[in-house]
Design a protein around this motif. Structure first.
Motif, PDB file in Angstrom:
ATOM      1  N   ASP A  28       0.807  -1.228   0.000  1.00  0.00           N
ATOM      2  CA  ASP A  28       0.000   0.000   0.000  1.00  0.00           C
ATOM      3  C   ASP A  28       0.838   1.274   0.000  1.00  0.00           C
ATOM      4  O   ASP A  28       0.557   2.202  -0.761  1.00  0.00           O
ATOM      5  CB  ASP A  28      -0.946   0.037   1.211  1.00  0.00           C
ATOM      6  CG  ASP A  28      -2.094  -0.942   1.088  1.00  0.00           C
ATOM      7  OD1 ASP A  28      -2.250  -1.584   0.026  1.00  0.00           O
ATOM      8  OD2 ASP A  28      -2.849  -1.059   2.078  1.00  0.00           O
ATOM      9  N   GLU A  29       1.859   1.344   0.862  1.00  0.00           N
ATOM     10  CA  GLU A  29       2.658   2.572   0.952  1.00  0.00           C
ATOM     11  C   GLU A  29       3.383   2.878  -0.351  1.00  0.00           C
ATOM     12  O   GLU A  29       3.557   4.043  -0.701  1.00  0.00           O
ATOM     13  CB  GLU A  29       3.654   2.488   2.103  1.00  0.00           C
ATOM     14  CG  GLU A  29       2.984   2.627   3.459  1.00  0.00           C
ATOM     15  CD  GLU A  29       3.990   2.719   4.571  1.00  0.00           C
ATOM     16  OE1 GLU A  29       4.817   3.652   4.564  1.00  0.00           O
ATOM     17  OE2 GLU A  29       3.949   1.833   5.441  1.00  0.00           O
ATOM     18  N   PHE A  31       2.296   1.733  -3.442  1.00  0.00           N
ATOM     19  CA  PHE A  31       1.231   2.013  -4.413  1.00  0.00           C
ATOM     20  C   PHE A  31       0.762   3.459  -4.308  1.00  0.00           C
ATOM     21  O   PHE A  31       0.475   4.102  -5.321  1.00  0.00           O
ATOM     22  CB  PHE A  31       0.062   1.055  -4.190  1.00  0.00           C
ATOM     23  CG  PHE A  31      -1.041   1.217  -5.188  1.00  0.00           C
ATOM     24  CD1 PHE A  31      -0.957   0.623  -6.437  1.00  0.00           C
ATOM     25  CD2 PHE A  31      -2.158   1.972  -4.884  1.00  0.00           C
ATOM     26  CE1 PHE A  31      -1.973   0.778  -7.375  1.00  0.00           C
ATOM     27  CE2 PHE A  31      -3.177   2.142  -5.816  1.00  0.00           C
ATOM     28  CZ  PHE A  31      -3.091   1.537  -7.053  1.00  0.00           C
ATOM     29  N   ASP A  32       0.692   3.993  -3.078  1.00  0.00           N
ATOM     30  CA  ASP A  32       0.180   5.344  -2.856  1.00  0.00           C
ATOM     31  C   ASP A  32       1.152   6.452  -3.239  1.00  0.00           C
ATOM     32  O   ASP A  32       0.773   7.623  -3.269  1.00  0.00           O
ATOM     33  CB  ASP A  32      -0.233   5.514  -1.389  1.00  0.00           C
ATOM     34  CG  ASP A  32      -1.464   4.699  -1.036  1.00  0.00           C
ATOM     35  OD1 ASP A  32      -2.212   4.296  -1.955  1.00  0.00           O
ATOM     36  OD2 ASP A  32      -1.678   4.456   0.171  1.00  0.00           O
ATOM     37  N   SER A  34       3.481   8.923  -5.553  1.00  0.00           N
ATOM     38  CA  SER A  34       3.331   9.493  -6.889  1.00  0.00           C
ATOM     39  C   SER A  34       4.223   8.722  -7.865  1.00  0.00           C
ATOM     40  O   SER A  34       5.147   8.010  -7.454  1.00  0.00           O
ATOM     41  CB  SER A  34       3.743  10.974  -6.882  1.00  0.00           C
ATOM     42  OG  SER A  34       5.159  11.087  -6.724  1.00  0.00           O
ATOM     43  N   LYS A  38       7.714   6.880  -6.863  1.00  0.00           N
ATOM     44  CA  LYS A  38       7.937   5.442  -7.080  1.00  0.00           C
ATOM     45  C   LYS A  38       9.257   5.230  -7.815  1.00  0.00           C
ATOM     46  O   LYS A  38      10.049   4.352  -7.458  1.00  0.00           O
ATOM     47  CB  LYS A  38       6.794   4.824  -7.886  1.00  0.00           C
ATOM     48  CG  LYS A  38       5.595   4.482  -7.076  1.00  0.00           C
ATOM     49  CD  LYS A  38       4.535   3.838  -7.943  1.00  0.00           C
ATOM     50  CE  LYS A  38       3.240   3.808  -7.176  1.00  0.00           C
ATOM     51  NZ  LYS A  38       2.072   3.936  -8.001  1.00  0.00           N
ATOM     52  N   ASN A 109      -0.744  -4.683   3.071  1.00  0.00           N
ATOM     53  CA  ASN A 109      -1.889  -4.274   2.241  1.00  0.00           C
ATOM     54  C   ASN A 109      -3.134  -4.199   3.105  1.00  0.00           C
ATOM     55  O   ASN A 109      -3.290  -4.954   4.059  1.00  0.00           O
ATOM     56  CB  ASN A 109      -2.143  -5.266   1.108  1.00  0.00           C
ATOM     57  CG  ASN A 109      -1.052  -5.267   0.078  1.00  0.00           C
ATOM     58  OD1 ASN A 109      -0.301  -6.224  -0.013  1.00  0.00           O
ATOM     59  ND2 ASN A 109      -0.945  -4.200  -0.687  1.00  0.00           N
ATOM     60  N   THR A 110      -4.016  -3.290   2.728  1.00  0.00           N
ATOM     61  CA  THR A 110      -5.328  -3.212   3.354  1.00  0.00           C
ATOM     62  C   THR A 110      -6.267  -4.078   2.533  1.00  0.00           C
ATOM     63  O   THR A 110      -6.544  -3.768   1.377  1.00  0.00           O
ATOM     64  CB  THR A 110      -5.845  -1.761   3.391  1.00  0.00           C
ATOM     65  OG1 THR A 110      -4.912  -0.969   4.123  1.00  0.00           O
ATOM     66  CG2 THR A 110      -7.208  -1.684   4.046  1.00  0.00           C
TER      67      THR A 110
END
Length: 173
Positions: A28-29, A31-32, A34, A38, A109-110
């Motif tokens: 998640d961190e 993926f979030d 920009s 990344k 992951n959430t």
């Protein structure tokens, strides 16, 4: 009962029935971040990821057995692990002797419908080079998804997992 079909995001083919897995492309961190962050801060492929050269992740399968049929539902999730665990996986990816080696990590992951379990402890069991590591919650875990993993799920719960992921919204569009 309605016949279900879906297009697999991995192979692009249409399959009969309901999906039996749901995966996350990145922790998640990561993926979030920009697009540029990344590029600047991460290195990743489909199995390994690092963030800022100080946080390390591996991708594996969190399997939930079915009670209404053979098989299981697998969440393809990421675990944050120590650098030593990350490097062990990297160095032993094709080493069949590493199969069964145990490690630990935390869920990165959430999972839809289970926001409270992000960061929960995971037990990791490495598999052969053709299978991602298996993730399981420790026996002491008391949250709902840990109970599902221990006890299995029926058709209705399987359907609920897919609803939470938006599967039926997408397939009817």
């Amino acid at each position: 009962m309605t016949d279900h079909r879906y297009v697999c995001s991995s192979c692009g083919k249409t399959h009969e029935g309901l999906p039996t897995d749901w995966g996350f492309k990145l922790p998640d961190e990561v993926f979030d971040l920009s697009y540029l962050d990344k590029y600047r801060r991460t290195r990743s492929n489909t199995d390994l990821c690092s963030l800022d050269e100080s946080r390390f992740f591996i991708r594996g399968l969190l399997s939930i057995p079915f009670t209404h049929r053979e098989g299981e539902f697998a969440w393809g999730v990421w675990a944050e692990v120590s650098k030593a665990t990350h490097d062990f996986y990297l160095e032993n990816y094709s080493n069949e002797m590493a199969q069964g080696t145990k490690a630990s990590g935390v869920l990165a992951n959430t999972i839809p419908g289970f926001p409270e379990i992000t960061g929960q402890a995971l037990d990791i069991a490495f598999q052969n080079s053709k299978s991602r590591p298996f993730f399981s919650f420790p026996r002491s875990a008391e949250h709902e998804l840990a109970a599902d993993q221990r006890d299995g799920i029926g058709h209705n719960r399987h359907h609920q997992f897919l609803e939470l992921c938006g599967h039926f919204d997408e397939s009817e569009a």
